[in-house]
Design a protein around this motif. Structure first.
Motif, PDB file in Angstrom:
ATOM      1  N   VAL A  96       0.857  -1.188   0.000  1.00  0.00           N
ATOM      2  CA  VAL A  96       0.000   0.000   0.000  1.00  0.00           C
ATOM      3  C   VAL A  96       0.894   1.238   0.000  1.00  0.00           C
ATOM      4  CG1 VAL A  96      -1.890   1.217   1.149  1.00  0.00           C
ATOM      5  CG2 VAL A  96      -1.765  -1.279   1.306  1.00  0.00           C
ATOM      6  N   PHE A  97       0.619   2.165  -0.919  1.00  0.00           N
ATOM      7  CA  PHE A  97       1.371   3.419  -1.032  1.00  0.00           C
ATOM      8  C   PHE A  97       0.519   4.534  -0.420  1.00  0.00           C
ATOM      9  CE2 PHE A  97       4.257   2.611  -4.999  1.00  0.00           C
ATOM     10  CZ  PHE A  97       4.534   1.330  -4.566  1.00  0.00           C
ATOM     11  N   ILE A  98       1.103   5.292   0.502  1.00  0.00           N
ATOM     12  CA  ILE A  98       0.353   6.355   1.191  1.00  0.00           C
ATOM     13  C   ILE A  98       1.144   7.666   1.229  1.00  0.00           C
ATOM     14  CG2 ILE A  98      -0.923   4.737   2.665  1.00  0.00           C
ATOM     15  CD1 ILE A  98       1.054   5.473   4.953  1.00  0.00           C
ATOM     16  N   SER A  99       0.412   8.753   1.491  1.00  0.00           N
ATOM     17  CA  SER A  99       1.062  10.052   1.715  1.00  0.00           C
ATOM     18  C   SER A  99       0.531  10.747   2.957  1.00  0.00           C
ATOM     19  CB  SER A  99       0.839  10.990   0.514  1.00  0.00           C
ATOM     20  OG  SER A  99       1.482  10.512  -0.635  1.00  0.00           O
ATOM     21  N   GLY A 100      -0.696  10.393   3.365  1.00  0.00           N
ATOM     22  CA  GLY A 100      -1.339  11.152   4.452  1.00  0.00           C
ATOM     23  C   GLY A 100      -1.790  10.334   5.625  1.00  0.00           C
ATOM     24  N   ARG A 101      -3.078  10.515   5.979  1.00  0.00           N
ATOM     25  CA  ARG A 101      -3.575   9.962   7.250  1.00  0.00           C
ATOM     26  C   ARG A 101      -3.693   8.446   7.248  1.00  0.00           C
ATOM     27  NH1 ARG A 101      -9.213  12.996   6.163  1.00  0.00           N
ATOM     28  NH2 ARG A 101      -9.439  12.129   4.095  1.00  0.00           N
ATOM     29  N   GLY A 102      -3.814   7.841   6.066  1.00  0.00           N
ATOM     30  CA  GLY A 102      -3.799   6.372   5.998  1.00  0.00           C
ATOM     31  C   GLY A 102      -5.076   5.688   6.423  1.00  0.00           C
ATOM     32  N   SER A 103      -6.240   6.364   6.285  1.00  0.00           N
ATOM     33  CA  SER A 103      -7.483   5.722   6.722  1.00  0.00           C
ATOM     34  C   SER A 103      -7.861   4.543   5.816  1.00  0.00           C
ATOM     35  CB  SER A 103      -8.625   6.731   6.820  1.00  0.00           C
ATOM     36  OG  SER A 103      -9.018   7.178   5.549  1.00  0.00           O
ATOM     37  N   ASN A 104      -7.593   4.658   4.518  1.00  0.00           N
ATOM     38  CA  ASN A 104      -7.840   3.514   3.625  1.00  0.00           C
ATOM     39  C   ASN A 104      -6.843   2.387   3.894  1.00  0.00           C
ATOM     40  OD1 ASN A 104     -10.120   3.606   1.731  1.00  0.00           O
ATOM     41  ND2 ASN A 104      -9.239   5.566   1.115  1.00  0.00           N
ATOM     42  N   LEU A 105      -5.627   2.754   4.247  1.00  0.00           N
ATOM     43  CA  LEU A 105      -4.635   1.745   4.636  1.00  0.00           C
ATOM     44  C   LEU A 105      -5.171   0.949   5.830  1.00  0.00           C
ATOM     45  CD1 LEU A 105      -1.825   0.349   4.905  1.00  0.00           C
ATOM     46  CD2 LEU A 105      -1.098   2.345   6.238  1.00  0.00           C
ATOM     47  N   LEU A 106      -5.689   1.653   6.825  1.00  0.00           N
ATOM     48  CA  LEU A 106      -6.201   0.982   8.025  1.00  0.00           C
ATOM     49  C   LEU A 106      -7.354   0.031   7.672  1.00  0.00           C
ATOM     50  CD1 LEU A 106      -6.132   0.578  11.088  1.00  0.00           C
ATOM     51  CD2 LEU A 106      -7.673   2.551  11.302  1.00  0.00           C
ATOM     52  N   LYS A 131      -7.328  -4.003   8.352  1.00  0.00           N
ATOM     53  CA  LYS A 131      -8.410  -4.697   9.071  1.00  0.00           C
ATOM     54  C   LYS A 131      -9.018  -5.800   8.210  1.00  0.00           C
ATOM     55  CE  LYS A 131      -9.637  -1.063  12.365  1.00  0.00           C
ATOM     56  NZ  LYS A 131     -10.576   0.017  12.703  1.00  0.00           N
ATOM     57  N   TYR A 132      -9.209  -5.502   6.958  1.00  0.00           N
ATOM     58  CA  TYR A 132      -9.747  -6.492   6.021  1.00  0.00           C
ATOM     59  C   TYR A 132      -8.800  -7.690   5.894  1.00  0.00           C
ATOM     60  CZ  TYR A 132     -10.425  -8.456   1.300  1.00  0.00           C
ATOM     61  OH  TYR A 132     -10.564  -9.298   0.223  1.00  0.00           O
ATOM     62  N   SER A 133      -7.495  -7.400   5.859  1.00  0.00           N
ATOM     63  CA  SER A 133      -6.503  -8.489   5.722  1.00  0.00           C
ATOM     64  C   SER A 133      -6.474  -9.406   6.941  1.00  0.00           C
ATOM     65  CB  SER A 133      -5.105  -7.912   5.470  1.00  0.00           C
ATOM     66  OG  SER A 133      -4.551  -7.373   6.660  1.00  0.00           O
ATOM     67  N   LYS A 134      -6.953  -8.886   8.084  1.00  0.00           N
ATOM     68  CA  LYS A 134      -6.954  -9.668   9.323  1.00  0.00           C
ATOM     69  C   LYS A 134      -8.176 -10.590   9.443  1.00  0.00           C
ATOM     70  CE  LYS A 134      -3.243  -7.568  10.949  1.00  0.00           C
ATOM     71  NZ  LYS A 134      -1.954  -8.271  10.942  1.00  0.00           N
ATOM     72  N   ASN A 135      -9.152 -10.414   8.569  1.00  0.00           N
ATOM     73  CA  ASN A 135     -10.335 -11.291   8.585  1.00  0.00           C
ATOM     74  C   ASN A 135      -9.928 -12.731   8.313  1.00  0.00           C
ATOM     75  OD1 ASN A 135     -11.986  -9.133   9.007  1.00  0.00           O
ATOM     76  ND2 ASN A 135     -12.692  -8.964   6.900  1.00  0.00           N
ATOM     77  N   SER A 178      -9.938 -13.677   4.655  1.00  0.00           N
ATOM     78  CA  SER A 178      -9.226 -12.794   3.726  1.00  0.00           C
ATOM     79  C   SER A 178      -8.086 -13.529   3.024  1.00  0.00           C
ATOM     80  CB  SER A 178      -8.659 -11.596   4.486  1.00  0.00           C
ATOM     81  OG  SER A 178      -7.859 -10.828   3.622  1.00  0.00           O
ATOM     82  N   LYS A 179      -7.930 -13.208   1.748  1.00  0.00           N
ATOM     83  CA  LYS A 179      -6.856 -13.824   0.972  1.00  0.00           C
ATOM     84  C   LYS A 179      -5.740 -12.826   0.666  1.00  0.00           C
ATOM     85  CE  LYS A 179      -9.329 -17.576  -1.339  1.00  0.00           C
ATOM     86  NZ  LYS A 179      -8.440 -18.669  -0.989  1.00  0.00           N
ATOM     87  N   ILE A 180      -5.693 -11.750   1.441  1.00  0.00           N
ATOM     88  CA  ILE A 180      -4.615 -10.785   1.207  1.00  0.00           C
ATOM     89  C   ILE A 180      -3.749 -10.623   2.450  1.00  0.00           C
ATOM     90  CG2 ILE A 180      -6.082  -9.507  -0.425  1.00  0.00           C
ATOM     91  CD1 ILE A 180      -5.881  -7.153   1.688  1.00  0.00           C
ATOM     92  N   LYS A 181      -2.492 -10.290   2.170  1.00  0.00           N
ATOM     93  CA  LYS A 181      -1.556  -9.971   3.251  1.00  0.00           C
ATOM     94  C   LYS A 181      -0.838  -8.685   2.856  1.00  0.00           C
ATOM     95  CE  LYS A 181       2.198 -11.722   6.026  1.00  0.00           C
ATOM     96  NZ  LYS A 181       3.434 -12.485   6.058  1.00  0.00           N
ATOM     97  N   ILE A 182      -0.863  -7.707   3.752  1.00  0.00           N
ATOM     98  CA  ILE A 182      -0.138  -6.468   3.467  1.00  0.00           C
ATOM     99  C   ILE A 182       1.289  -6.642   3.959  1.00  0.00           C
ATOM    100  CG2 ILE A 182      -0.036  -3.982   3.863  1.00  0.00           C
ATOM    101  CD1 ILE A 182      -3.146  -4.133   4.131  1.00  0.00           C
TER     102      ILE A 182
END
Length: 195
Positions: free
Chosen positions: A13-23, A27-31, A34-38
């Motif tokens: 994940v590429f971010i520049s600011g507050r990172g709310s979408n990152l969060l 959270k989704y990856s922790k389900n 979920s089939k994703i890992k950050i």
């Protein structure tokens, strides 16, 4: 794209600011299902609040100095390769990736944009929608291409613009739907070859 379907994905994940979408992606990856890992977080801003989430969840992260774009992208590409990244998610990343970088990274790069593309590419999307007296705005997850905010649309969700809405209230409403839209778009990619 076929090789991404139905298997676990390593995401950067590429971010520049507050990172709310990152969060929301973390959270989704922790389900359980979920089939994703950050695996990796990249930021061009050392003051990005999103980096706090990287530390909290013990995710590898790097701050990239973008004063020399070519060197910055070379460094990023090295990190992506080393961490076997399958998919890049831009989440409020305020730099435009060069056509060379997009071409070199063979797998999909996604972005979330706060408008109903193709309307309002670029910046200041909320005020533009309000000034044009649009009835709806929303968010779009799309594939990144060398042309700004013009790649294939994966998923969109709209919100009604009320007469009482300001740039701030509309931004808040759209951000709320973004947090659900990004994981849903990744789910869609995992289920079928949609890119």
């Amino acid at each position: 794209m076929e090789k991404l379907i139905g298997r676990n994905l390593n995401i950067s994940v590429f971010i520049s600011g507050r990172g709310s979408n990152l969060l929301s992606l973390i959270k989704y990856s922790k389900n359980k299902n979920s089939k994703i890992k950050i695996n990796l977080i990249i930021s061009n801003n050392k003051f990005s609040k999103g980096l706090e989430f990287a530390k909290k969840y013990k995710i590898k992260h790097f701050i990239i100095d973008y004063s020399k774009e070519k060197q910055a992208e070379h460094k990023i590409y090295g990190y992506l390769k080393k961490n076997k990244i399958d998919l890049i998610c831009l989440a409020g990343f305020m730099k435009i990736l060069s056509p060379g970088f997009i071409k070199k990274f063979k797998n999909p790069i996604l972005n979330i944009h706060p408008s109903l593309l193709p309307k309002y590419k670029g910046l200041n999307t909320h005020i533009r929608a309000i000034e044009n007296k649009d009835k709806f705005s929303g968010a779009t997850v799309h594939v990144v291409t060398p042309k700004l905010d013009s790649g294939k649309i994966i998923l969109q969700k709209k919100v009604r613009i009320l007469k009482s809405d300001t740039e701030k209230t509309l931004a808040k409403k759209i951000l709320k739907i973004e947090h659900k839209l990004y994981p849903a778009a990744i789910e869609k990619i995992l289920k079928k070859s949609s890119l």
